[in-house]
Design an enzyme around this catalytic site. Structure first.
Site, PDB file in Angstrom:
ATOM      1  N   LYS A  64       0.838  -1.211   0.000  1.00 20.96           N
ATOM      2  CA  LYS A  64       0.000   0.000   0.000  1.00 20.96           C
ATOM      3  C   LYS A  64       0.869   1.256   0.000  1.00 20.96           C
ATOM      4  O   LYS A  64       2.066   1.186   0.323  1.00 20.96           O
ATOM      5  CB  LYS A  64      -0.891  -0.008   1.247  1.00 20.96           C
ATOM      6  CG  LYS A  64      -0.093   0.053   2.553  1.00 20.96           C
ATOM      7  CD  LYS A  64      -0.964  -0.203   3.767  1.00 20.96           C
ATOM      8  CE  LYS A  64      -0.126  -0.159   5.044  1.00 20.96           C
ATOM      9  NZ  LYS A  64      -0.926  -0.546   6.226  1.00 20.96           N
ATOM     10  N   HIS A  77      -6.604  -7.145  12.872  1.00 16.10           N
ATOM     11  CA  HIS A  77      -5.343  -6.386  12.899  1.00 16.10           C
ATOM     12  C   HIS A  77      -5.027  -6.000  14.340  1.00 16.10           C
ATOM     13  O   HIS A  77      -5.927  -5.639  15.103  1.00 16.10           O
ATOM     14  CB  HIS A  77      -5.504  -5.138  12.018  1.00 16.10           C
ATOM     15  CG  HIS A  77      -4.235  -4.432  11.677  1.00 16.10           C
ATOM     16  ND1 HIS A  77      -3.095  -5.074  11.227  1.00 16.10           N
ATOM     17  CD2 HIS A  77      -3.925  -3.110  11.689  1.00 16.10           C
ATOM     18  CE1 HIS A  77      -2.148  -4.168  10.991  1.00 16.10           C
ATOM     19  NE2 HIS A  77      -2.624  -2.979  11.266  1.00 16.10           N
ATOM     20  N   ARG A  87       0.698 -10.827   7.203  1.00 14.35           N
ATOM     21  CA  ARG A  87       0.705  -9.640   6.323  1.00 14.35           C
ATOM     22  C   ARG A  87       1.924  -8.791   6.666  1.00 14.35           C
ATOM     23  O   ARG A  87       1.950  -8.126   7.704  1.00 14.35           O
ATOM     24  CB  ARG A  87      -0.567  -8.813   6.536  1.00 14.35           C
ATOM     25  CG  ARG A  87      -1.869  -9.558   6.281  1.00 14.35           C
ATOM     26  CD  ARG A  87      -3.067  -8.613   6.373  1.00 14.35           C
ATOM     27  NE  ARG A  87      -3.102  -7.880   7.625  1.00 14.35           N
ATOM     28  CZ  ARG A  87      -3.712  -8.296   8.731  1.00 14.35           C
ATOM     29  NH1 ARG A  87      -4.365  -9.440   8.736  1.00 14.35           N
ATOM     30  NH2 ARG A  87      -3.680  -7.565   9.823  1.00 14.35           N
ATOM     31  N   CYS A 125      14.125  23.999   5.065  1.00 16.14           N
ATOM     32  CA  CYS A 125      13.299  24.870   4.224  1.00 16.14           C
ATOM     33  C   CYS A 125      12.496  23.996   3.246  1.00 16.14           C
ATOM     34  O   CYS A 125      12.596  22.779   3.262  1.00 16.14           O
ATOM     35  CB  CYS A 125      14.176  25.839   3.442  1.00 16.14           C
ATOM     36  SG  CYS A 125      15.388  26.707   4.473  1.00 16.14           S
ATOM     37  N   ASP A 127      12.796  23.665  -0.016  1.00 18.76           N
ATOM     38  CA  ASP A 127      13.568  23.061  -1.105  1.00 18.76           C
ATOM     39  C   ASP A 127      14.999  22.709  -0.719  1.00 18.76           C
ATOM     40  O   ASP A 127      15.742  22.188  -1.543  1.00 18.76           O
ATOM     41  CB  ASP A 127      13.685  24.032  -2.290  1.00 18.76           C
ATOM     42  CG  ASP A 127      12.418  24.805  -2.513  1.00 18.76           C
ATOM     43  OD1 ASP A 127      11.396  24.157  -2.781  1.00 18.76           O
ATOM     44  OD2 ASP A 127      12.446  26.044  -2.385  1.00 18.76           O
TER      45      ASP A 127
HETATM   46  C1  LIG Z   1      -0.245  -1.622   6.763  1.00 18.82           C
HETATM   47  C2  LIG Z   1      -0.906  -2.861   7.183  1.00 18.82           C
HETATM   48  C3  LIG Z   1      -0.167  -4.039   7.370  1.00 18.82           C
HETATM   49  C4  LIG Z   1       1.343  -4.087   7.341  1.00 18.82           C
HETATM   50  O1  LIG Z   1       1.851  -3.621   8.561  1.00 18.82           O
HETATM   51  P1  LIG Z   1       3.425  -3.614   8.844  1.00 18.82           P
HETATM   52  O2  LIG Z   1       3.510  -3.200  10.259  1.00 18.82           O
HETATM   53  O3  LIG Z   1       4.011  -2.628   7.917  1.00 18.82           O
HETATM   54  O4  LIG Z   1       3.902  -4.994   8.583  1.00 18.82           O
HETATM   55  C5  LIG Z   1      -0.851  -5.204   7.629  1.00 18.82           C
HETATM   56  N1  LIG Z   1      -2.195  -5.207   7.707  1.00 18.82           N
HETATM   57  C6  LIG Z   1      -2.939  -4.096   7.558  1.00 18.82           C
HETATM   58  C7  LIG Z   1      -4.399  -4.161   7.667  1.00 18.82           C
HETATM   59  C8  LIG Z   1      -2.318  -2.886   7.316  1.00 18.82           C
HETATM   60  O5  LIG Z   1      -3.057  -1.768   7.187  1.00 18.82           O
END
Ligand SMILES: *Cc1c(COP(=O)(O)O)cnc(C)c1O
Length: 382
Positions: A33, A163, A219, A315, A317
């Site tokens: 992502k 999560h 993940r 700054c 730039d």
């Molecule tokens: C971003 C994300 C991850 C990955 O997390 P990391 O800490 O970068 O491994 C996994 N699951 C979900 C739902 C996320 O949004």
């Protein structure tokens, strides 16, 4: 080279994915992502697949479809949509869509009818992060609805997931609470008649540090990029110097170098004053490229092999550094990288600016070009 650029080493990505897979011994979803945390989504995704990642994950359906259109087969999950979205394109590209509600599952089912394909849906349960996902009190009816629609041939429930809130501290009891709730939610889903192919809870920190969180898929985002997901805790579990390799290097050429006198002050509002005659180097990137203003007077870069502290404000730039060794226009500046030449890492920048490495690499960009190298291919950039 150009004025300033982001160099991404795809060999480092492949190395990290391989290292992670050997460690977790569980199928891996590489998370790409936000343009692969600033590293380039399509390039990183292809490298991760080459190294054996079984799944790809992105936040939005648009990101997922972009991955599919780039020629990537295999399962791709996304998780940031709502019941009013148009899911036709994602279903048509065989993307696994996450559902947070009965209404969203219905909308995905309707898209399946329009494009004449069986949608792949993963139900996300909120086990305690209180971010996205089905609230626990609605889980039973959500599963019953999902099972009924599956029997009617409207969708296939391919996964159940959640999560974690505190995986970067594996000793935090919140992890066990969420694991237990997740296990119970999966049991409930099975009792309702669902047969998910995958059940997953762990992000990078959990995947690497908490074996009990791995279920049958993990993940992994930040570790893919060679950055430590739990800088305060990973050494306890993995030992010092677990060999992840940061994939991103940011470098620039000095615009000029010049001496200033004792008593001269530097940059906007004169927040730093030289106590002795000092050589300053002018670096041609700033907050327009995602260099945080909080780096003023705190972070360092590498110039001619030596650390050069930032002096004064960042700054839009440009910013100034103090060079202890001689410097001149055109000299290479390493802002951060893997650390192999003595340069700071993204983690060093995170510490200096009071954030996490995720934010450092994801924010970097602006007017800089991104170039790809493959350090095992012979053509090294440095
Ligand atoms: C971003 C994300 C991850 C990955 O997390 P990391 O800490 O970068 O491994 C996994 N699951 C979900 C739902 C996320 O949004």
């Amino acid at each position: 080279m150009s004025r300033a650029e982001i160099v991404v080493d795809l060999a480092a990505i492949r190395h990290n994915v391989t290292l992670i897979r050997e460690h977790v011994r569980t199928p891996v979803m590489t998370i790409v992502k936000a343009d692969a945390y600033g590293h380039g989504m399509v390039e990183v995704a292809h490298a991760a697949k080459r190294a054996g990642a079984e799944w790809l994950g992105a936040a939005t359906p648009d990101e997922a479809v972009t991955l599919r259109r780039s020629g990537l087969g295999g399962p791709i999950l996304c998780w940031l949509s709502n019941e009013h979205d148009d899911f036709d394109d994602a279903v048509g590209h065989d993307i696994d869509l996450s559902s947070y509600s009965i209404a969203e599952t219905e909308a995905i089912g309707d898209a399946g009818r329009r494009v004449d394909l069986l949608p792949r849906v993963q139900l996300k349960i909120d086990t305690g992060l209180s971010r996205g996902g089905v609230p626990r009190q609605l889980w039973a009816e959500t599963c019953a609805h999902a099972a009924a629609g599956e029997r009617d041939g409207r969708w296939r429930i391919t996964g159940i997931w959640s999560h974690l809130a505190s995986s970067d501290d594996p000793t935090d009891p919140a992890n066990s609470v969420q694991e237990e709730r997740f296990t119970a939610a999966v049991d409930q889903a099975r009792a309702a008649g669902l047969e998910p192919e995958v059940t997953h809870l762990a992000n990078s920190a959990a995947a690497l540090l908490r074996p009990s969180s791995r279920f049958n898929l993990v993940r992994v985002g930040i570790a893919t990029y060679g950055l430590d997901p739990a800088p305060d805790h990973s050494a306890e579990v993995l030992g010092e110097d677990w060999p992840l390799v940061p994939a991103m290097t940011v470098r620039a050429e000095l615009v000029m170098a010049k001496g200033i006198a004792a008593g001269d002050a530097v940059s906007y509002n004169h927040t730093w004053t030289a106590e002795k005659p000092t050589v300053l180097g002018l670096v041609p990137i700033g907050y327009g490229e995602g260099i945080s203003r909080r780096a003023g007077n705190t972070a360092e870069v590498l110039v001619n092999g030596a650390r050069a502290p930032i002096r004064g404000r960042i700054c839009m730039d440009q910013f100034m550094v103090e060079t202890s060794r001689g410097a001149s226009a055109g000299d290479e500046v390493l802002i951060f990288g893997p650390g192999t030449h003595g340069e700071p890492t993204a983690q060093d920048w995170a510490r200096a600016t009071g954030t996490i490495s995720y934010e450092i690499v994801t924010q970097i960009g602006g007017r800089m070009d991104r170039v790809y190298v493959d350090s095992t291919g012979g053509a090294r950039w440095a």
